[in-house]
Design a protein around this motif. Structure first.
Motif, mmCIF file in Angstrom:
data_model
loop_
_atom_site.group_PDB
_atom_site.id
_atom_site.type_symbol
_atom_site.label_atom_id
_atom_site.label_comp_id
_atom_site.label_asym_id
_atom_site.label_seq_id
_atom_site.Cartn_x
_atom_site.Cartn_y
_atom_site.Cartn_z
ATOM 1 N N ALA A 261 0.939 -1.259 0.086
ATOM 2 C CA ALA A 261 0.067 0.116 0.026
ATOM 3 C C ALA A 261 0.765 1.156 0.140
ATOM 4 O O ALA A 261 1.841 1.415 0.717
ATOM 5 C CB ALA A 261 -0.888 -0.052 1.183
ATOM 6 N N GLN A 262 0.533 2.143 -0.840
ATOM 7 C CA GLN A 262 1.178 3.518 -0.984
ATOM 8 C C GLN A 262 0.228 4.605 -0.932
ATOM 9 O O GLN A 262 -0.983 4.309 -1.169
ATOM 10 C CB GLN A 262 1.921 3.596 -2.259
ATOM 11 C CG GLN A 262 2.891 2.446 -2.573
ATOM 12 C CD GLN A 262 4.283 2.671 -1.906
ATOM 13 O OE1 GLN A 262 4.501 3.893 -1.811
ATOM 14 N NE2 GLN A 262 4.779 1.797 -1.157
ATOM 15 N N ASN A 263 0.564 5.830 -0.472
ATOM 16 C CA ASN A 263 -0.257 6.798 -0.206
ATOM 17 C C ASN A 263 -0.213 7.679 -1.858
ATOM 18 O O ASN A 263 0.582 8.168 -1.984
ATOM 19 C CB ASN A 263 0.515 7.797 1.020
ATOM 20 C CG ASN A 263 -0.509 8.827 1.206
ATOM 21 O OD1 ASN A 263 -1.830 8.452 1.588
ATOM 22 N ND2 ASN A 263 -0.206 10.062 1.381
ATOM 23 N N LEU A 264 -1.263 7.707 -2.324
ATOM 24 C CA LEU A 264 -1.687 8.437 -3.416
ATOM 25 C C LEU A 264 -2.182 9.846 -2.965
ATOM 26 O O LEU A 264 -3.194 9.879 -2.401
ATOM 27 C CB LEU A 264 -2.582 7.700 -4.356
ATOM 28 C CG LEU A 264 -3.352 8.860 -5.527
ATOM 29 C CD1 LEU A 264 -2.021 8.639 -6.610
ATOM 30 C CD2 LEU A 264 -4.500 8.053 -5.942
ATOM 31 N N SER A 265 -1.458 10.922 -3.287
ATOM 32 C CA SER A 265 -1.645 12.161 -2.683
ATOM 33 C C SER A 265 -2.082 13.287 -4.042
ATOM 34 O O SER A 265 -1.315 13.401 -5.009
ATOM 35 C CB SER A 265 -0.619 12.900 -1.875
ATOM 36 O OG SER A 265 -0.796 13.942 -1.448
ATOM 37 N N VAL A 266 -3.364 13.839 -3.677
ATOM 38 C CA VAL A 266 -3.856 14.945 -4.746
ATOM 39 C C VAL A 266 -4.219 16.155 -4.022
ATOM 40 O O VAL A 266 -5.288 16.397 -3.823
ATOM 41 C CB VAL A 266 -5.027 14.135 -5.385
ATOM 42 C CG1 VAL A 266 -5.329 15.072 -6.677
ATOM 43 C CG2 VAL A 266 -4.863 12.739 -5.803
ATOM 44 N N VAL A 267 -3.008 16.685 -3.519
ATOM 45 C CA VAL A 267 -3.338 18.169 -2.881
ATOM 46 C C VAL A 267 -3.859 19.269 -3.594
ATOM 47 O O VAL A 267 -4.470 19.803 -3.138
ATOM 48 C CB VAL A 267 -1.985 18.337 -2.102
ATOM 49 C CG1 VAL A 267 -1.540 17.376 -1.137
ATOM 50 C CG2 VAL A 267 -0.949 18.794 -2.945
ATOM 51 N N GLY A 268 -3.721 19.127 -4.994
ATOM 52 C CA GLY A 268 -4.216 19.955 -5.905
ATOM 53 C C GLY A 268 -5.398 19.922 -6.205
ATOM 54 O O GLY A 268 -5.898 20.389 -7.359
ATOM 55 N N ILE A 269 -6.346 19.141 -5.726
ATOM 56 C CA ILE A 269 -7.634 18.874 -6.265
ATOM 57 C C ILE A 269 -8.503 20.002 -6.139
ATOM 58 O O ILE A 269 -8.813 20.701 -5.036
ATOM 59 C CB ILE A 269 -8.450 17.549 -5.588
ATOM 60 C CG1 ILE A 269 -9.472 17.093 -6.103
ATOM 61 C CG2 ILE A 269 -8.569 17.911 -4.050
ATOM 62 C CD1 ILE A 269 -9.104 16.360 -7.592
ATOM 63 N N ASN A 331 1.250 18.714 -8.605
ATOM 64 C CA ASN A 331 1.471 17.396 -9.027
ATOM 65 C C ASN A 331 0.772 16.276 -7.925
ATOM 66 O O ASN A 331 0.316 16.566 -6.934
ATOM 67 C CB ASN A 331 3.182 17.179 -8.739
ATOM 68 C CG ASN A 331 3.898 18.046 -9.767
ATOM 69 O OD1 ASN A 331 3.345 18.077 -10.957
ATOM 70 N ND2 ASN A 331 4.823 18.360 -9.567
ATOM 71 N N VAL A 332 0.672 15.020 -8.614
ATOM 72 C CA VAL A 332 0.050 13.896 -7.897
ATOM 73 C C VAL A 332 1.173 13.166 -7.487
ATOM 74 O O VAL A 332 1.999 12.722 -8.525
ATOM 75 C CB VAL A 332 -1.046 13.397 -8.846
ATOM 76 C CG1 VAL A 332 -1.550 11.996 -8.153
ATOM 77 C CG2 VAL A 332 -2.036 14.106 -9.382
ATOM 78 N N THR A 333 1.204 12.663 -6.431
ATOM 79 C CA THR A 333 2.549 11.662 -5.917
ATOM 80 C C THR A 333 1.669 10.429 -5.307
ATOM 81 O O THR A 333 0.918 10.475 -5.074
ATOM 82 C CB THR A 333 3.446 12.174 -4.754
ATOM 83 O OG1 THR A 333 2.519 12.536 -3.681
ATOM 84 C CG2 THR A 333 3.668 13.675 -5.234
#
Length: 494
Positions: A261-269, A331-333
């Motif tokens: 499991a990895q953390n998909l981060s979309v802070v710019g949504i 960016n999406v990380t």
């Protein structure tokens, strides 16, 4: 129109509440003044309007332009108009937006302002010799994607802009209208004509809906013909590829396995994102909610990451106006890795044209592991043939969140529905949006969960009464409202 020295003057407003904006740019106001004079002539009366406070008028007024103010119910007209008098020692007292009600926000109680206090305040203001323009006199509807949003915090406005006005969003007469008419008749003679009857409303009953396809299945039908996706190394905001309103789908192909499991981060949504892997929902990311900006996922090389983004409405008051880019703006990380190489597709459900096969579809969407979400999908139904259509209200009570379109020869985007948030439940469908003696397709673009796991529940219903004052509690709705009245901070939101 302003009455002064018993003369009716025509006035032109060059800006609206500019004093609430941070820039305080007098060169900008002078530019507007000169443009207005160039087109309208030197005899026109130019005005501005701002909140009734010296801080608002400081940056909202301009020499050669008459300053007016706006405020809601008050029993102290001298105090309410004092800021205008500070900047305009002479001339008519003008409240250019006398608030007869107030706006709503999704997830909050419906706003009301009692007819007694509005009528009493209007009486006090007219007795004081003020000029009054009512906002809103007739409620409205934010059809399509035209609802705005307030900020901070980001609070989108529902489809209905009924505003608890004297006339409803359907133009119907209310008790508030009758009370205000009675007050006005004390000061001017009212027209010698009967009050028009309210328009008839029809309950057309339940319409069976059929699954037409997921957003991925129908991607080619949800954008203009031959409109290719935009490709970029990093996500770009929606306006950059011509999608100024509505929705967009952001697509990335995973370049490696993520078996743990990895953390998909979309802070710019901006503003709400539905995350899917090979069409299977993985979760939801929501603007400005710190606990809803990332998801824990696993993925395999070659799988497709799709993020369907909803622009929930542009900020239209205050300094947040300058921060109105939509889509994915950063960016999406995944973990510490920035995901690169994206395709971006405009998604416009109002462009979807049902085919004969659509209503016979037996397919289903994909569901998340926890059963909370389905892949955003189109559902289609047909109203009975109408010989003489009338106003009606679409009730999506059993649905979750999405967009509704009525399509015959023309597509009409009725607006957003979100009954699980409230306070609005039913959407106003005016008579002109329903075509007589032909098929009227009902198209639901459902984002979260349709009531269609069994066909018996896959319906929407048309009713003859509005419902804009409910909050959701399971399958039932408790009628709730918040009173907006005397001493309310009118300019905290707008």
């Amino acid at each position: 129109m302003i009455i002064y020295d018993d003369i009716l003057w025509s006035a032109f407003q060059i800006e609206n509440e500019y004093g609430s904006y941070f820039a305080c740019d007098y060169d900008y106001l002078r530019y507007l003044r000169e443009k207005a004079l160039a087109y309208l002539g030197q005899e026109v009366i130019l005005i501005t309007t701002d909140g009734s406070g010296d801080g608002y008028l400081k940056c909202g007024n301009l020499e050669g332009v008459y300053a007016t103010v706006d405020f809601g119910v008050t029993m102290d007209p001298k105090k309410a108009f004092q800021p205008q008098r500070d900047w305009e020692p002479k001339g008519p007292l003008v409240n250019s937006e006398f608030y007869t009600g107030w706006l709503d926000h999704w997830g909050f109680k419906h706003s009301t302002t009692g007819l007694d206090i509005v009528a009493k305040s209007l009486d006090v203001l007219l007795a004081y010799g003020a000029n009054i323009n009512m906002y809103m006199f007739e409620g409205g509807t934010n059809f399509g994607y035209w609802n705005g949003a307030n900020y901070p915090a980001f609070l989108p406005v529902p489809t209905s802009y009924d505003y608890d006005g004297p006339l409803t969003e359907a133009g119907d007469v209310t008790d508030k209208y009758l009370a205000l008419r009675q007050v006005i008749s004390k000061y001017v003679k009212t027209p010698p004509m009967p009050i028009p009857a309210n328009t008839p409303k029809m309950a057309y009953g339940k319409i069976e809906m059929k699954f037409a396809g997921t957003v991925q299945d129908l991607l080619d039908k949800l954008r203009k013909p031959n409109q290719k996706p935009v490709t970029a190394t990093y996500p770009v905001y929606m306006q950059a590829f011509g999608q100024y309103q509505g929705y967009a789908l952001y697509r990335h192909i995973f370049k490696q396995d993520y078996s743990t499991a990895q953390n998909l981060s979309v802070v710019g949504i901006r503003d709400r994102g539905y995350v899917m892997i090979d069409q299977v929902p993985a979760g939801l990311v929501i603007r400005e909610r710190i606990h809803n900006l990332s998801l824990s996922i696993t993925a395999k090389k070659g799988q497709t990451l799709d993020i369907l983004v909803e622009n929930q409405g542009h900020i239209n008051f205050g300094s947040g106006i300058n921060n109105n880019t939509k889509g994915i703006i950063h960016n999406v990380t995944i973990g510490t890795t920035i995901l690169t190489d994206w395709e971006m597709y405009p998604v416009s459900p109002e462009l979807y044209v049902p085919s004969a096969d659509t209503v016979k579809s037996t397919g289903t969407p994909y569901y998340s592991k926890d059963g909370r979400f389905m892949s955003p999908s189109i559902y289609v139904g047909q109203m009975p043939t109408l010989t003489d259509p009338q106003d009606t209200y679409l009730d999506p009570t059993t649905w979750s969140k999405g967009q509704t379109i009525i399509r015959s020869n023309t597509a009409y985007n009725i607006g957003r529905y979100w009954p699980i948030a409230g306070p609005q439940i039913r959407l106003f469908v005016p008579k002109p949006y329903l075509a007589p003696n032909t098929v009227n397709n009902v198209i639901m673009f459902e984002l979260e969960m349709a009531p269609c796991k069994t066909q018996t529940g896959c319906t929407v219903e048309f009713k003859d009464k509005p419902l804009i004052n409910a909050t959701a509690h399971g399958p039932y709705h408790k009628y709730m409202s918040q009173e907006i009245g005397y001493k309310y901070n009118w300019h905290s939101f707008h």
